[in-house]
Each structure stands twice: as structure tokens, then as C-alpha cells.
Scaffold this motif. Sequence first.
Motif, PDB file in Angstrom:
ATOM      1  N   THR A 100      73.463  86.722  13.307  1.00 27.75           N
ATOM      2  CA  THR A 100      72.880  85.820  14.160  1.00 27.75           C
ATOM      3  C   THR A 100      74.122  84.577  14.221  1.00 27.75           C
ATOM      4  O   THR A 100      74.286  84.247  15.391  1.00 27.75           O
ATOM      5  N   PHE A 101      74.625  84.277  13.003  1.00 30.09           N
ATOM      6  CA  PHE A 101      75.774  83.540  13.231  1.00 30.09           C
ATOM      7  C   PHE A 101      76.795  84.114  14.065  1.00 30.09           C
ATOM      8  O   PHE A 101      77.351  83.142  15.102  1.00 30.09           O
ATOM      9  N   LEU A 102      77.364  85.201  13.791  1.00 27.98           N
ATOM     10  CA  LEU A 102      78.453  85.676  14.736  1.00 27.98           C
ATOM     11  C   LEU A 102      78.026  85.969  16.095  1.00 27.98           C
ATOM     12  O   LEU A 102      79.012  85.472  16.835  1.00 27.98           O
ATOM     13  N   TYR A 103      76.885  86.259  16.470  1.00 24.20           N
ATOM     14  CA  TYR A 103      76.395  86.413  18.017  1.00 24.20           C
ATOM     15  C   TYR A 103      76.422  85.077  18.606  1.00 24.20           C
ATOM     16  O   TYR A 103      77.102  85.001  19.652  1.00 24.20           O
ATOM     17  N   VAL A 104      76.008  83.771  17.818  1.00 25.41           N
ATOM     18  CA  VAL A 104      76.130  82.525  18.311  1.00 25.41           C
ATOM     19  C   VAL A 104      77.524  82.055  18.611  1.00 25.41           C
ATOM     20  O   VAL A 104      77.941  81.504  19.620  1.00 25.41           O
ATOM     21  N   PHE A 106      80.280  83.725  18.866  1.00 19.74           N
ATOM     22  CA  PHE A 106      81.115  84.510  19.833  1.00 19.74           C
ATOM     23  C   PHE A 106      80.628  84.158  21.251  1.00 19.74           C
ATOM     24  O   PHE A 106      81.180  84.078  22.168  1.00 19.74           O
ATOM     25  N   ALA A 107      79.242  83.989  21.521  1.00 20.11           N
ATOM     26  CA  ALA A 107      78.718  83.611  22.710  1.00 20.11           C
ATOM     27  C   ALA A 107      79.173  82.207  23.087  1.00 20.11           C
ATOM     28  O   ALA A 107      79.668  82.100  24.486  1.00 20.11           O
ATOM     29  N   ALA A 108      79.314  81.311  22.255  1.00 16.18           N
ATOM     30  CA  ALA A 108      79.731  80.184  22.571  1.00 16.18           C
ATOM     31  C   ALA A 108      81.312  80.052  22.635  1.00 16.18           C
ATOM     32  O   ALA A 108      81.897  79.354  23.644  1.00 16.18           O
ATOM     33  N   THR A 109      82.024  80.823  22.200  1.00 20.36           N
ATOM     34  CA  THR A 109      83.465  81.052  22.510  1.00 20.36           C
ATOM     35  C   THR A 109      83.765  81.641  23.595  1.00 20.36           C
ATOM     36  O   THR A 109      84.711  81.221  24.249  1.00 20.36           O
ATOM     37  N   GLU A 110      83.165  82.403  24.048  1.00 20.85           N
ATOM     38  CA  GLU A 110      83.259  83.352  25.418  1.00 20.85           C
ATOM     39  C   GLU A 110      83.233  81.880  26.629  1.00 20.85           C
ATOM     40  O   GLU A 110      83.653  81.774  27.592  1.00 20.85           O
ATOM     41  N   CYS A 111      82.012  80.995  26.164  1.00 19.45           N
ATOM     42  CA  CYS A 111      81.593  80.105  27.326  1.00 19.45           C
ATOM     43  C   CYS A 111      82.606  79.210  27.233  1.00 19.45           C
ATOM     44  O   CYS A 111      83.128  78.543  28.340  1.00 19.45           O
ATOM     45  N   THR A 112      83.220  78.661  26.089  1.00 21.07           N
ATOM     46  CA  THR A 112      84.421  77.591  26.199  1.00 21.07           C
ATOM     47  C   THR A 112      85.689  78.348  26.806  1.00 21.07           C
ATOM     48  O   THR A 112      86.443  77.494  27.273  1.00 21.07           O
ATOM     49  N   CYS A 113      85.886  79.739  26.518  1.00 19.18           N
ATOM     50  CA  CYS A 113      87.144  80.384  26.974  1.00 19.18           C
ATOM     51  C   CYS A 113      86.998  80.336  28.470  1.00 19.18           C
ATOM     52  O   CYS A 113      88.148  80.142  28.978  1.00 19.18           O
ATOM     53  N   SER A 147      88.624  75.750  20.850  1.00 20.46           N
ATOM     54  CA  SER A 147      87.423  76.848  21.494  1.00 20.46           C
ATOM     55  C   SER A 147      86.760  77.437  20.430  1.00 20.46           C
ATOM     56  O   SER A 147      85.569  77.709  20.074  1.00 20.46           O
ATOM     57  N   TRP A 148      87.473  78.158  19.555  1.00 20.27           N
ATOM     58  CA  TRP A 148      87.083  78.925  18.461  1.00 20.27           C
ATOM     59  C   TRP A 148      86.477  78.028  17.382  1.00 20.27           C
ATOM     60  O   TRP A 148      85.415  78.446  16.832  1.00 20.27           O
ATOM     61  N   LEU A 149      87.177  76.924  17.004  1.00 21.66           N
ATOM     62  CA  LEU A 149      86.673  76.122  15.768  1.00 21.66           C
ATOM     63  C   LEU A 149      85.406  75.248  16.522  1.00 21.66           C
ATOM     64  O   LEU A 149      84.321  75.557  15.630  1.00 21.66           O
ATOM     65  N   PHE A 150      85.278  74.995  17.577  1.00 19.73           N
ATOM     66  CA  PHE A 150      83.869  74.560  18.326  1.00 19.73           C
ATOM     67  C   PHE A 150      82.835  75.270  18.074  1.00 19.73           C
ATOM     68  O   PHE A 150      81.887  74.821  17.449  1.00 19.73           O
ATOM     69  N   SER A 151      83.175  76.542  18.440  1.00 15.44           N
ATOM     70  CA  SER A 151      82.108  77.582  18.762  1.00 15.44           C
ATOM     71  C   SER A 151      81.685  77.974  17.276  1.00 15.44           C
ATOM     72  O   SER A 151      80.217  77.870  17.388  1.00 15.44           O
ATOM     73  N   PHE A 152      82.406  78.039  16.331  1.00 10.41           N
ATOM     74  CA  PHE A 152      81.883  78.499  15.089  1.00 10.41           C
ATOM     75  C   PHE A 152      81.552  77.153  14.308  1.00 10.41           C
ATOM     76  O   PHE A 152      80.273  77.557  13.599  1.00 10.41           O
ATOM     77  N   LEU A 153      81.855  76.074  14.618  1.00 13.16           N
ATOM     78  CA  LEU A 153      81.118  74.947  14.039  1.00 13.16           C
ATOM     79  C   LEU A 153      79.709  74.830  14.612  1.00 13.16           C
ATOM     80  O   LEU A 153      78.752  74.586  13.888  1.00 13.16           O
ATOM     81  N   LEU A 154      79.547  74.816  15.894  1.00  9.74           N
ATOM     82  CA  LEU A 154      78.215  75.326  16.615  1.00  9.74           C
ATOM     83  C   LEU A 154      77.280  75.970  15.909  1.00  9.74           C
ATOM     84  O   LEU A 154      75.840  75.828  15.716  1.00  9.74           O
ATOM     85  N   VAL A 157      76.039  74.917  12.561  1.00 16.87           N
ATOM     86  CA  VAL A 157      74.971  73.903  12.634  1.00 16.87           C
ATOM     87  C   VAL A 157      73.447  74.619  13.048  1.00 16.87           C
ATOM     88  O   VAL A 157      72.453  74.412  12.528  1.00 16.87           O
ATOM     89  N   TYR A 158      73.853  75.677  13.805  1.00 14.85           N
ATOM     90  CA  TYR A 158      72.340  76.604  14.077  1.00 14.85           C
ATOM     91  C   TYR A 158      71.874  77.192  12.965  1.00 14.85           C
ATOM     92  O   TYR A 158      70.736  77.110  12.537  1.00 14.85           O
ATOM     93  N   ILE A 159      72.785  77.779  12.124  1.00 15.96           N
ATOM     94  CA  ILE A 159      72.420  78.382  11.089  1.00 15.96           C
ATOM     95  C   ILE A 159      71.930  77.400   9.997  1.00 15.96           C
ATOM     96  O   ILE A 159      70.937  77.655   9.147  1.00 15.96           O
ATOM     97  N   THR A 160      72.515  76.494   9.828  1.00  8.40           N
ATOM     98  CA  THR A 160      71.986  75.337   8.776  1.00  8.40           C
ATOM     99  C   THR A 160      70.589  75.023   9.243  1.00  8.40           C
ATOM    100  O   THR A 160      69.739  74.668   8.204  1.00  8.40           O
TER     101      THR A 160
END
Length: 317
Positions: A100-104, A106-113, A147-154, A157-160
Motif C-alpha cells: 500500500t505504501f509503495l503504491y501510494v 509511486f502514484a504520487a511521484t508520477e503525478c508530481t513528475c 518530487s520523490w521526497l514529497f511523495s514518499f512523505l505523503l 502520512v497515509y500509512i500512519t
Amino acid sequence: MGNNQTWITEVILLGFQVDPELEVFLFGFFLLFFSVTLLGNGVILGLISLDSRLHTPMYFFLSQLAIVDMSYASSTVPKMLANLVMHKKTMAFGPCILQTFLYVAFAATECTCLVVMSYDRYVAICHPLQYTVIMSWRVCTVLATTSWLFSFLLALVYITLILRLPFCGPQKINHFFCQILSVLRLACADTRLSELILFGASLFVLVGPLCLVLVSYTLILFAVQKIQSGEGRRKAFSTCSSHLCVVGLFFGCAIVMYVTPKSEHFQEQRKILSLFYSLFNPMLNPLIYSLRNAEVKGAVWRFLGKRRSLGGWLGVF
């Protein structure tokens, strides 16, 4: 939790729930598409690395997109393929949360990219004389890293938010991977607040970047209209057409997923859209860039020409 509640240790991915014969067909079909996804994005990465003419900001960000697409597909598809040929479709709860964490992420990273790539095209067309100054390698590295840092931090937050809930069943997930809303339904607590926060954050992550992309291309359109020569306009549009196709695919699916009203087959529709996101979209991206981009096609021919020359040179000996 009460005494009769226990923390679940594994989940059951129900997948597509079709006949066993059809599962074998789907396995071969999806395996082919997954292989094409990895091969296509790998070729794009290889061409950009090997061809010095592609060592520009535009192709640097395209290489980031290729990495995201391969990672995106690899986070969900292998487990889906395994479940299609296995009778026991279980997954430990820890790896499920990681998926779940990785899917979210990578999806956010593609969006910001995609947003960063649209900004790159805006600078290239609207400020061509300052392009090399504005889009320096330092700026490109900062934009990609952010882009990568923002997406993985987001995603963190979801997983938390998810892990704060008690999970005591049911164990069944009506999806082919641990999709975040499907995982939330396993919680034995009120998840309305968590779902509202997740929906608001997802809307922000999708609508915000989409608005930035639209603003970039609106400014690009105005700038192109001021170009006097037809050749200049054609060249400007050709540099943006591939990116616009990819943006349309990515955000178009997201809009359909959130706007489509719920129906009797709503869950099955979401599975298909998720499959498009995680498999078909990453497969189509390199095809779009290779078929609609003259520089990428030129790099392919130069690479093949070098192989032929090397083969002829070796043949002499």
C-alpha cells in the motif's frame, strides 16, 4: 480492543474472481504486458543514458518517469500474477501494508513528475533564451529529489493514519492488491474520519498538479500562438504532444475513478482502473514517447547503426 478481537496476521486477496481457465489466460496476458512494461521503460532509460544528445532536462525527467513506471508496476503486478496461478491467495499483513505504501508513493511521484515535466516544457517554449539558466542541472536535481521526497512523505502520512486503527478482520480484500481503501475496510473501528482525510489529501494531490499542468499548457498555447512561422509552431507542439498524451491518460483515469457514480459493478470497475494505472499506463508511456518523439526515434536508429557497425567491424576479424 475487546478480548474477542485479535490483530490479523494475513489477508486474502480475492482478485478478479473468475474461472480457473480464465485465470491462466489472464496470467499469460498480464505477464506479457508486464514484460513489455519493463522492457519499454528499460529501453528508454538505456537510450537516455547512452545517447549524449538526450542528456537534457527534458529527457532527465523522462528517465525519472521511466523509473517510476517500472517501480509502480513492480509494486503490485508480481503478486497479482502469483495469485492467478496459486490456490492460496494470502498475503502477510506487513507486506500488504508495505505494498500500500509503495503504491501510494509511486502514484504520487508520477503525478508530481508530470507537473515538473510540464514546467520544463513551459520554460523551454516560453523562455527559450533563459532555458539553460533556469533549468540548470542543479535545479533539475532539486526538482526530481523534491518530487520523490514529497511523495514518499505523503505515503508515510497515509500509512500512519492506517496503522493507528485496530485491525481484527475480516481478512478478505476484494481487490488484486492491498489498495488503501480496501485495507481500511479491514479495520474494526470507525474509519470515516480516516477516509475523509485520505479523500481530501488524494483530491489535493490530483487536482493541484492537474491545475498546474493546465496552467503550464495554457501559457504554452499563448506563447505558441505568437510564433510567426508554421515550422516553429509545429516544432513547439511536437515537443509537447507526447507529454500531453501521458498526462491525459494518467489524470483521465483518475477523473473517471472519482467521478463515476457507484453502481452494482463499482468494485470491479475500480479493479480495472487500478489495473490500468499499475500495468497498462506504465506500458503505454514509453510507447507514446518512442512513437511520437523524433529525438527518441533518432536515438534508437543511432543505437542500431552502432550495433551494425560494430558487427561489421567484428566480422572483419
